[in-house]
Design a protein around this motif. Structure first.
Motif, PDB file in Angstrom:
ATOM      1  N   LEU A  31      15.430  -2.795   7.296  1.00 32.21           N
ATOM      2  CA  LEU A  31      15.863  -2.449   8.641  1.00 32.21           C
ATOM      3  C   LEU A  31      15.918  -3.726   9.460  1.00 32.21           C
ATOM      4  CD1 LEU A  31      13.771   0.801   9.145  1.00 32.21           C
ATOM      5  CD2 LEU A  31      16.268   0.660   9.079  1.00 32.21           C
ATOM      6  N   PRO A  91       5.244   0.721  -2.222  1.00 30.89           N
ATOM      7  CA  PRO A  91       4.782   1.251  -3.506  1.00 30.89           C
ATOM      8  C   PRO A  91       4.294   2.701  -3.416  1.00 30.89           C
ATOM      9  CG  PRO A  91       3.084  -0.085  -2.536  1.00 30.89           C
ATOM     10  CD  PRO A  91       4.203  -0.054  -1.530  1.00 30.89           C
ATOM     11  N   SER A  92       4.957   3.498  -2.567  1.00 29.34           N
ATOM     12  CA  SER A  92       4.583   4.910  -2.457  1.00 29.34           C
ATOM     13  C   SER A  92       5.109   5.682  -3.663  1.00 29.34           C
ATOM     14  CB  SER A  92       5.213   5.470  -1.170  1.00 29.34           C
ATOM     15  OG  SER A  92       5.425   6.844  -1.303  1.00 29.34           O
ATOM     16  N   ILE A 106      14.292   2.558   0.478  1.00 31.82           N
ATOM     17  CA  ILE A 106      14.655   1.141   0.647  1.00 31.82           C
ATOM     18  C   ILE A 106      13.407   0.363   1.066  1.00 31.82           C
ATOM     19  CG2 ILE A 106      17.044   1.712   1.350  1.00 31.82           C
ATOM     20  CD1 ILE A 106      14.994   0.126   3.987  1.00 31.82           C
ATOM     21  N   SER A 139       7.393   5.838   7.304  1.00 30.38           N
ATOM     22  CA  SER A 139       5.941   6.028   7.294  1.00 30.38           C
ATOM     23  C   SER A 139       5.266   4.668   7.344  1.00 30.38           C
ATOM     24  CB  SER A 139       5.516   6.754   6.009  1.00 30.38           C
ATOM     25  OG  SER A 139       4.162   6.464   5.706  1.00 30.38           O
ATOM     26  N   LEU A 171       0.871  -1.173   0.000  1.00 32.43           N
ATOM     27  CA  LEU A 171       0.000   0.000   0.000  1.00 32.43           C
ATOM     28  C   LEU A 171       0.910   1.225   0.000  1.00 32.43           C
ATOM     29  CD1 LEU A 171      -3.076   0.109   0.126  1.00 32.43           C
ATOM     30  CD2 LEU A 171      -2.906   0.640   2.541  1.00 32.43           C
TER      31      LEU A 171
END
Ligand SMILES: C[S@@+](CC[C@H](N)C(=O)[O-])C[C@H]1O[C@@H](n2cnc3c(N)ncnc32)[C@H](O)[C@@H]1O
Length: 225
Positions: free
Chosen positions: A128, A38-39, A55, A144, A9
């Motif tokens: 991460l 997929p921003s 990343i 985010s 999303l």
């Protein structure tokens, strides 16, 4: 990571600007987006000649596979949004239809840019708490809807290691929102504030002009002194 366990999303640059209170000076910083998925933030910044590297572990998959996974999961995500309408504030995004349009548009933009962006090393496969990046390469690192959101799955230790790593490569970290998936304040928030204050970082929690998950209108800023 298995793609069938991911629900991709993506949010837009307008949403990123509001969620992270990005002002003009911030937009000119070298930015690392951790867990960008997929921003469309990376592409929308690139066309404004801004520097963003994103990343995400899903970047190991092909454009076609990510597109297929978006198509498989999207209707369910929107149905859940509709069923749980009261958990959201319909201010920045006014209706479920507008939500669907915004997300589809962001993800189409991302998919169209993905292969070029991978070649240009704007999209890097990484996860991460380990970033294949040099010390101090960035001014600002963002998360985010990844850190804090999955607090039931990701331990406090994971969060500490992730923020340490983001601070290794950037001078400042901003995380949004501070809520978990049940829209409760993440149980890691207070500990992260305490731990990073003890590490002599400047830590603040700030209210921003964006609220979609009810109560999700705060970011955490962690800066090196
Ligand atoms: C809910 S999406 C948020 C996407 C984007 N940041 C946004 O707000 O539109 C969470 C993303 O975190 C990514 N992710 C999962 N594990 C990760 C890790 N260990 N490090 C970085 N990103 C991870 C997922 O692949 C997914 O794309």
């Amino acid at each position: 990571m298995k793609l069938k366990e991911v629900v991709p999303l993506g949010r837009t640059c307008t949403e990123y600007r509001a969620m992270f209170s990005l002002n003009e000076a911030d937009l000119n910083k070298k930015i690392l987006d951790c867990g960008g998925g997929p921003s469309s933030f990376n592409y929308e910044m690139k066309v404004q000649n801004k520097e963003v590297i994103t990343i995400d572990p899903i970047y190991q998959f092909s454009r076609e596979d990510i597109k297929k996974r978006i198509e498989e999961t999207f209707d369910d995500v929107m149905a859940q949004g509709k069923a749980n309408k009261d958990d959201y504030i319909w201010k920045n995004i006014k209706t479920v239809e507008e939500l669907a349009e915004t997300r589809i548009s962001a993800m189409k933009t991302f998919l169209n840019d993905f292969e070029t962006g991978k070649k240009e090393k704007r999209y890097i496969t990484a996860e991460l708490p380990d970033l294949p990046l040099k010390n101090g390469e960035f001014d600002l690192a963002l998360s985010s809807h990844f850190l804090f959101l999955y607090s039931d799955l990701l331990s406090l230790d994971f969060h500490v290691k992730a923020v340490d790593e983001m601070l290794r490569v950037a001078d400042e970290v901003r995380i949004f929102p501070l809520l978990d998936l049940s829209t409760n304040k993440s149980h890691h928030v207070e500990e992260i504030v305490k731990i990073f204050k003890e590490k002599e970082m400047q830590v603040s929690i700030e209210t921003v002009d964006y609220e979609f998950q009810r109560g999700g209108n705060q970011l955490m800023r962690i800066c090196k002194n």
